[in-house]
Design an enzyme around this catalytic site. Sequence first.
Site, PDB file in Angstrom:
ATOM      1  N   SER A  22       0.859  -1.174   0.000  1.00  0.00           N
ATOM      2  CA  SER A  22       0.000   0.000   0.000  1.00  0.00           C
ATOM      3  C   SER A  22       0.899   1.228   0.000  1.00  0.00           C
ATOM      4  O   SER A  22       1.695   1.417   0.926  1.00  0.00           O
ATOM      5  CB  SER A  22      -0.886  -0.037   1.255  1.00  0.00           C
ATOM      6  OG  SER A  22      -1.677   1.127   1.349  1.00  0.00           O
ATOM      7  N   LYS A  68      -0.967  -0.957  -4.364  1.00  0.00           N
ATOM      8  CA  LYS A  68      -2.175  -0.189  -4.058  1.00  0.00           C
ATOM      9  C   LYS A  68      -1.777   1.260  -3.856  1.00  0.00           C
ATOM     10  O   LYS A  68      -0.841   1.557  -3.107  1.00  0.00           O
ATOM     11  CB  LYS A  68      -2.829  -0.768  -2.795  1.00  0.00           C
ATOM     12  CG  LYS A  68      -3.834   0.136  -2.097  1.00  0.00           C
ATOM     13  CD  LYS A  68      -4.629  -0.641  -1.070  1.00  0.00           C
ATOM     14  CE  LYS A  68      -4.766   0.111   0.238  1.00  0.00           C
ATOM     15  NZ  LYS A  68      -5.556  -0.643   1.242  1.00  0.00           N
ATOM     16  N   LEU A  69      -2.489   2.165  -4.534  1.00  0.00           N
ATOM     17  CA  LEU A  69      -2.220   3.592  -4.391  1.00  0.00           C
ATOM     18  C   LEU A  69      -3.300   4.212  -3.522  1.00  0.00           C
ATOM     19  O   LEU A  69      -4.495   3.999  -3.749  1.00  0.00           O
ATOM     20  CB  LEU A  69      -2.240   4.282  -5.760  1.00  0.00           C
ATOM     21  CG  LEU A  69      -1.296   3.736  -6.833  1.00  0.00           C
ATOM     22  CD1 LEU A  69      -1.491   4.528  -8.130  1.00  0.00           C
ATOM     23  CD2 LEU A  69       0.160   3.812  -6.364  1.00  0.00           C
ATOM     24  N   LYS A  70      -2.876   5.021  -2.560  1.00  0.00           N
ATOM     25  CA  LYS A  70      -3.831   5.805  -1.795  1.00  0.00           C
ATOM     26  C   LYS A  70      -4.251   6.996  -2.660  1.00  0.00           C
ATOM     27  O   LYS A  70      -3.381   7.660  -3.254  1.00  0.00           O
ATOM     28  CB  LYS A  70      -3.186   6.295  -0.496  1.00  0.00           C
ATOM     29  CG  LYS A  70      -2.957   5.174   0.515  1.00  0.00           C
ATOM     30  CD  LYS A  70      -4.275   4.664   1.063  1.00  0.00           C
ATOM     31  CE  LYS A  70      -4.068   3.703   2.216  1.00  0.00           C
ATOM     32  NZ  LYS A  70      -5.353   3.211   2.756  1.00  0.00           N
ATOM     33  N   ASP A 121      -7.172   3.065  -3.171  1.00  0.00           N
ATOM     34  CA  ASP A 121      -7.930   3.104  -1.913  1.00  0.00           C
ATOM     35  C   ASP A 121      -8.159   4.563  -1.525  1.00  0.00           C
ATOM     36  O   ASP A 121      -7.202   5.319  -1.338  1.00  0.00           O
ATOM     37  CB  ASP A 121      -7.137   2.382  -0.812  1.00  0.00           C
ATOM     38  CG  ASP A 121      -7.892   2.305   0.513  1.00  0.00           C
ATOM     39  OD1 ASP A 121      -9.060   2.738   0.579  1.00  0.00           O
ATOM     40  OD2 ASP A 121      -7.297   1.804   1.493  1.00  0.00           O
ATOM     41  N   ASN A 133     -10.268   5.576   1.199  1.00  0.00           N
ATOM     42  CA  ASN A 133     -10.593   5.783   2.620  1.00  0.00           C
ATOM     43  C   ASN A 133     -11.704   6.822   2.805  1.00  0.00           C
ATOM     44  O   ASN A 133     -11.557   7.783   3.559  1.00  0.00           O
ATOM     45  CB  ASN A 133      -9.351   6.173   3.421  1.00  0.00           C
ATOM     46  CG  ASN A 133      -8.359   5.034   3.549  1.00  0.00           C
ATOM     47  OD1 ASN A 133      -7.305   5.046   2.928  1.00  0.00           O
ATOM     48  ND2 ASN A 133      -8.704   4.022   4.323  1.00  0.00           N
ATOM     49  N   GLU A 147     -11.165   0.864  -3.712  1.00  0.00           N
ATOM     50  CA  GLU A 147     -11.519   0.544  -2.329  1.00  0.00           C
ATOM     51  C   GLU A 147     -12.153   1.745  -1.620  1.00  0.00           C
ATOM     52  O   GLU A 147     -11.582   2.839  -1.631  1.00  0.00           O
ATOM     53  CB  GLU A 147     -10.235   0.104  -1.614  1.00  0.00           C
ATOM     54  CG  GLU A 147     -10.396  -0.310  -0.160  1.00  0.00           C
ATOM     55  CD  GLU A 147      -9.054  -0.775   0.446  1.00  0.00           C
ATOM     56  OE1 GLU A 147      -8.089  -1.009  -0.322  1.00  0.00           O
ATOM     57  OE2 GLU A 147      -8.984  -0.884   1.684  1.00  0.00           O
ATOM     58  N   ASP A 203     -13.996  -1.563   2.608  1.00  0.00           N
ATOM     59  CA  ASP A 203     -13.114  -1.729   3.773  1.00  0.00           C
ATOM     60  C   ASP A 203     -13.901  -1.229   4.994  1.00  0.00           C
ATOM     61  O   ASP A 203     -14.574  -2.008   5.683  1.00  0.00           O
ATOM     62  CB  ASP A 203     -11.809  -0.951   3.524  1.00  0.00           C
ATOM     63  CG  ASP A 203     -10.865  -0.878   4.714  1.00  0.00           C
ATOM     64  OD1 ASP A 203     -11.236  -1.303   5.817  1.00  0.00           O
ATOM     65  OD2 ASP A 203      -9.725  -0.371   4.564  1.00  0.00           O
ATOM     66  N   LYS A 237     -10.254  -6.904   7.515  1.00  0.00           N
ATOM     67  CA  LYS A 237      -9.269  -6.542   8.539  1.00  0.00           C
ATOM     68  C   LYS A 237      -9.790  -7.078   9.860  1.00  0.00           C
ATOM     69  O   LYS A 237     -10.838  -6.627  10.341  1.00  0.00           O
ATOM     70  CB  LYS A 237      -9.124  -5.024   8.659  1.00  0.00           C
ATOM     71  CG  LYS A 237      -8.374  -4.368   7.517  1.00  0.00           C
ATOM     72  CD  LYS A 237      -8.272  -2.872   7.751  1.00  0.00           C
ATOM     73  CE  LYS A 237      -7.628  -2.192   6.567  1.00  0.00           C
ATOM     74  NZ  LYS A 237      -7.787  -0.727   6.643  1.00  0.00           N
ATOM     75  N   GLY A 240      -4.511  -4.334   5.914  1.00  0.00           N
ATOM     76  CA  GLY A 240      -3.472  -4.123   6.921  1.00  0.00           C
ATOM     77  C   GLY A 240      -3.632  -2.771   7.587  1.00  0.00           C
ATOM     78  O   GLY A 240      -4.322  -1.885   7.065  1.00  0.00           O
TER      79      GLY A 240
HETATM   80  O1  OSB Z   1      -7.377   1.672   4.462  1.00  0.00           O
HETATM   81  O2  OSB Z   1      -6.172  -0.025   4.127  1.00  0.00           O
HETATM   82  C1  OSB Z   1      -6.355   1.052   4.712  1.00  0.00           C
HETATM   83  C2  OSB Z   1      -3.311   1.820   6.936  1.00  0.00           C
HETATM   84  C3  OSB Z   1      -3.918   2.497   7.974  1.00  0.00           C
HETATM   85  C4  OSB Z   1      -5.275   2.714   7.917  1.00  0.00           C
HETATM   86  C5  OSB Z   1      -6.030   2.257   6.830  1.00  0.00           C
HETATM   87  C6  OSB Z   1      -5.434   1.576   5.789  1.00  0.00           C
HETATM   88  C7  OSB Z   1      -4.039   1.380   5.835  1.00  0.00           C
HETATM   89  C8  OSB Z   1      -3.279   0.730   4.776  1.00  0.00           C
HETATM   90  C9  OSB Z   1      -1.995   0.064   5.190  1.00  0.00           C
HETATM   91  O3  OSB Z   1      -3.585   0.775   3.595  1.00  0.00           O
HETATM   92  C10 OSB Z   1      -1.762  -1.261   4.599  1.00  0.00           C
HETATM   93  C11 OSB Z   1      -0.608  -1.973   5.276  1.00  0.00           C
HETATM   94  O4  OSB Z   1      -0.673  -2.278   6.486  1.00  0.00           O
HETATM   95  O5  OSB Z   1       0.384  -2.242   4.594  1.00  0.00           O
HETATM   96 MG    MG Z   2      -8.558   0.627   3.024  1.00  0.00          MG
END
Ligand code: OSB
Ligand code: MG
Length: 367
Positions: free
Chosen positions: A134, A160-162, A188, A190, A213, A238, A262, A290
Amino acid sequence: MRITGVELRRVELPLVGPFQTSFATEVVRSALLVRVVSEAGEGWGECVSIDEPVYSAEYTDGAIDVLRRFLIPAVCHRDIRAIDVAPALAHLKGHRMAKAALEIAILDAELRGAQMPLADRLGGTAQSVPVGVSVGITDSIAALLAEVDRHLDAGYRRIKLKIRPGWDVVPTAAVREHVGDAVALQVDANTAYRATDLRHLAQLDAFGLLLVEQPFDEEDLMTHVRLREVMSTPVCLDETIVSARSAADAIRLGACDIVNIKPGRVGGYLEAARIHDVCVAHGIPVWCGGMLETGIGRAANLALAAMPGFTLPGDISASERYFAQDITPPFTVHDGVMDVPRGPGIGVDPLPGAVAEHTTWSEWVTP
Ligand code: OSB
Ligand code: MG
């Protein structure tokens, strides 16, 4: 098993680089460890909450408070099995990350006593599991491409790109152009988007993504339903999925094609395994999310990801992707996969020296 006391411990591990999401920038992972001591032996768990309530309502000081005052007293000094923990805590609302950490510590103690690996207990059969990285939001496209290159060089085959409004179509296009079609790519958000962004998000269809995501608010199931009508990229949830029931409802409503599981978000590994079962029954692929876990949480996530429905690469990366020094022997990646621990319980032992070095606070709870 009779629990005599529980140790809560905060460890602070500097990240190798800042991790920026649509909701926060983390430079240090401040993790909460739970060590359960019973007459039969001890067990470890990690609470995946972060310091502020910006991913979900939970935050680490709140988790400590609810563990100390409510959760730990409800399981201590009585004969309890891991399977009884969630029912014993069910009258206490919410706080799933705190509950999950206590349950896995008890399950770890139980499984160590029975000499059984967690993967076997959960029905995980894979010896190794596909994983990805990520990648947080960066200051520039050049910095993003350089980071992606480092992960591909390390052997990862899924990135995975935020994303967030203002950092989505352009960086995704740049990465796809840079890495070519062989690398699996996903994004992702969020919860950073709104219903007015539907057509904007549909532009991401051009990049052959594995999934998008959680673009919308965790309670906004209907906008995810609408996105699936205007976008061909599979939609993954998620934050929305907090239990097997909420997974079943989201699937029935048509709000997702894929589920990120998760264990902390859903109240534990046993509930996570139930979500896996619900998704498999509906033909919905799952993958293990994660939360920048230390080796303790990562070990247990690998065991979960060994279950057969985890057909997509997880957000489970090597220790060196997160920390200069982990608090367990380091996990490594080879050819885009990581090995599932085979030892009893979570299958790893924390390194006492590393744990001590990174501890900033600890407390014995003996109700
Ligand atoms: O949305 O997946 C998420 C980390 C903190 C809070 C939310 C997310 C994440 C990650 C980290 O994407 C993934 C990793 O643990 O490598
Ligand atoms: Mg996520």
